[in-house]
Design a protein around this motif. Structure first.
Motif, PDB file in Angstrom:
ATOM      1  N   GLY A   1      16.326 -20.340 -36.064  1.00 15.63           N
ATOM      2  CA  GLY A   1      16.915 -20.204 -37.383  1.00 15.63           C
ATOM      3  C   GLY A   1      16.159 -19.290 -38.331  1.00 15.63           C
ATOM      4  N   ASP A   2      14.965 -18.841 -37.961  1.00 16.93           N
ATOM      5  CA  ASP A   2      14.198 -17.947 -38.835  1.00 16.93           C
ATOM      6  C   ASP A   2      14.835 -16.567 -38.888  1.00 16.93           C
ATOM      7  N   GLU A   3      14.594 -15.894 -39.998  1.00 16.80           N
ATOM      8  CA  GLU A   3      14.998 -14.506 -40.161  1.00 16.80           C
ATOM      9  C   GLU A   3      13.720 -13.671 -40.178  1.00 16.80           C
ATOM     10  N   VAL A   4      13.672 -12.660 -39.335  1.00 16.41           N
ATOM     11  CA  VAL A   4      12.532 -11.744 -39.280  1.00 16.41           C
ATOM     12  C   VAL A   4      13.007 -10.412 -39.837  1.00 16.41           C
TER      13      VAL A   4
ATOM     14  N   THR B   1      13.952 -17.775 -29.365  1.00 13.97           N
ATOM     15  CA  THR B   1      12.724 -18.285 -29.974  1.00 13.97           C
ATOM     16  C   THR B   1      12.042 -19.268 -29.033  1.00 13.97           C
ATOM     17  N   PRO B   2      10.753 -19.467 -29.203  1.00 11.45           N
ATOM     18  CA  PRO B   2       9.895 -18.857 -30.208  1.00 11.45           C
ATOM     19  C   PRO B   2       9.681 -17.370 -29.912  1.00 11.45           C
TER      20      PRO B   2
ATOM     21  N   CYS C   1       8.769 -13.135 -42.209  1.00  4.26           N
ATOM     22  CA  CYS C   1       9.357 -14.170 -41.367  1.00  4.26           C
ATOM     23  C   CYS C   1       9.642 -15.385 -42.241  1.00  4.26           C
ATOM     24  N   ALA C   2      10.873 -15.852 -42.180  1.00  7.06           N
ATOM     25  CA  ALA C   2      11.289 -17.011 -42.975  1.00  7.06           C
ATOM     26  C   ALA C   2      11.009 -16.784 -44.463  1.00  7.06           C
ATOM     27  N   GLY C   3      11.222 -15.549 -44.920  1.00  5.88           N
ATOM     28  CA  GLY C   3      11.099 -15.237 -46.338  1.00  5.88           C
ATOM     29  C   GLY C   3       9.699 -14.924 -46.833  1.00  5.88           C
ATOM     30  N   LYS C   4       8.711 -14.889 -45.943  1.00  3.71           N
ATOM     31  CA  LYS C   4       7.332 -14.612 -46.359  1.00  3.71           C
ATOM     32  C   LYS C   4       6.802 -13.400 -45.616  1.00  3.71           C
ATOM     33  N   VAL C   5       6.246 -12.444 -46.375  1.00  4.56           N
ATOM     34  CA  VAL C   5       5.634 -11.266 -45.762  1.00  4.56           C
ATOM     35  C   VAL C   5       4.326 -11.708 -45.111  1.00  4.56           C
TER      36      VAL C   5
ATOM     37  N   MET D   1      18.442 -21.385 -28.946  1.00  8.15           N
ATOM     38  CA  MET D   1      17.596 -21.287 -30.104  1.00  8.15           C
ATOM     39  C   MET D   1      17.278 -19.815 -30.359  1.00  8.15           C
ATOM     40  N   THR D   2      17.666 -19.342 -31.533  1.00  5.64           N
ATOM     41  CA  THR D   2      17.487 -17.918 -31.817  1.00  5.64           C
ATOM     42  C   THR D   2      16.969 -17.680 -33.229  1.00  5.64           C
ATOM     43  N   ALA D   3      16.424 -16.498 -33.409  1.00  7.93           N
ATOM     44  CA  ALA D   3      16.029 -15.975 -34.711  1.00  7.93           C
ATOM     45  C   ALA D   3      16.806 -14.683 -34.925  1.00  7.93           C
ATOM     46  N   ARG D   4      17.072 -14.369 -36.173  1.00  6.37           N
ATOM     47  CA  ARG D   4      17.769 -13.126 -36.511  1.00  6.37           C
ATOM     48  C   ARG D   4      16.734 -12.084 -36.932  1.00  6.37           C
ATOM     49  N   ILE D   5      16.817 -10.912 -36.340  1.00  8.62           N
ATOM     50  CA  ILE D   5      15.908  -9.813 -36.659  1.00  8.62           C
ATOM     51  C   ILE D   5      16.681  -8.777 -37.456  1.00  8.62           C
ATOM     52  N   LEU D   6      16.160  -8.436 -38.635  1.00  9.13           N
ATOM     53  CA  LEU D   6      16.788  -7.440 -39.501  1.00  9.13           C
ATOM     54  C   LEU D   6      15.959  -6.167 -39.497  1.00  9.13           C
ATOM     55  N   PHE D   7      16.600  -5.060 -39.214  1.00  9.36           N
ATOM     56  CA  PHE D   7      15.957  -3.742 -39.250  1.00  9.36           C
ATOM     57  C   PHE D   7      16.402  -3.071 -40.546  1.00  9.36           C
ATOM     58  N   LEU D   8      15.476  -2.826 -41.435  1.00  7.72           N
ATOM     59  CA  LEU D   8      15.820  -2.281 -42.743  1.00  7.72           C
ATOM     60  C   LEU D   8      15.523  -0.785 -42.829  1.00  7.72           C
TER      61      LEU D   8
END
Length: 80
Positions: free
Chosen positions: A68-71, A24-25, A52-56, A1-8
């Motif tokens: 499955g969340d994207e951070v 995760t968690p 996280c999951a599209g919400k700031v 179970m994983t989340a993807r972390i994006l560094f912008l």
């Protein structure tokens, strides 16, 4: 179970990668432990936002990413 972390933006330069996966968690303390001390200090700055999951998040320390969340780590926006 994983989340993807994006560094912008410049955060990707500090992370030396545009993204990574994390087990995760995933909470705020766990996220900070995954990155370098320099990047952790930058992330803790008040001008860096977290989505996280599209919400700031109003308070980034409330982070709790699930499978499955994207951070997305959002650097300060520069004006001009």
């Amino acid at each position: 179970m994983t989340a993807r972390i994006l560094f912008l933006g410049p955060l990707a330069d500090l992370a030396r990668t545009p993204e990574m996966e994390a087990v995760t968690p995933l909470d705020w303390a766990a996220l900070l432990s995954l990155v370098s001390q320099e990047l952790a200090e930058e992330l803790q700055g008040e001008r860096v936002n977290v989505a996280c999951a599209g919400k700031v998040l109003a308070d980034k320390t409330d982070l709790l990413a699930q499978d499955g969340d994207e951070v997305a780590l959002l650097p300060p926006v520069s004006g001009g």
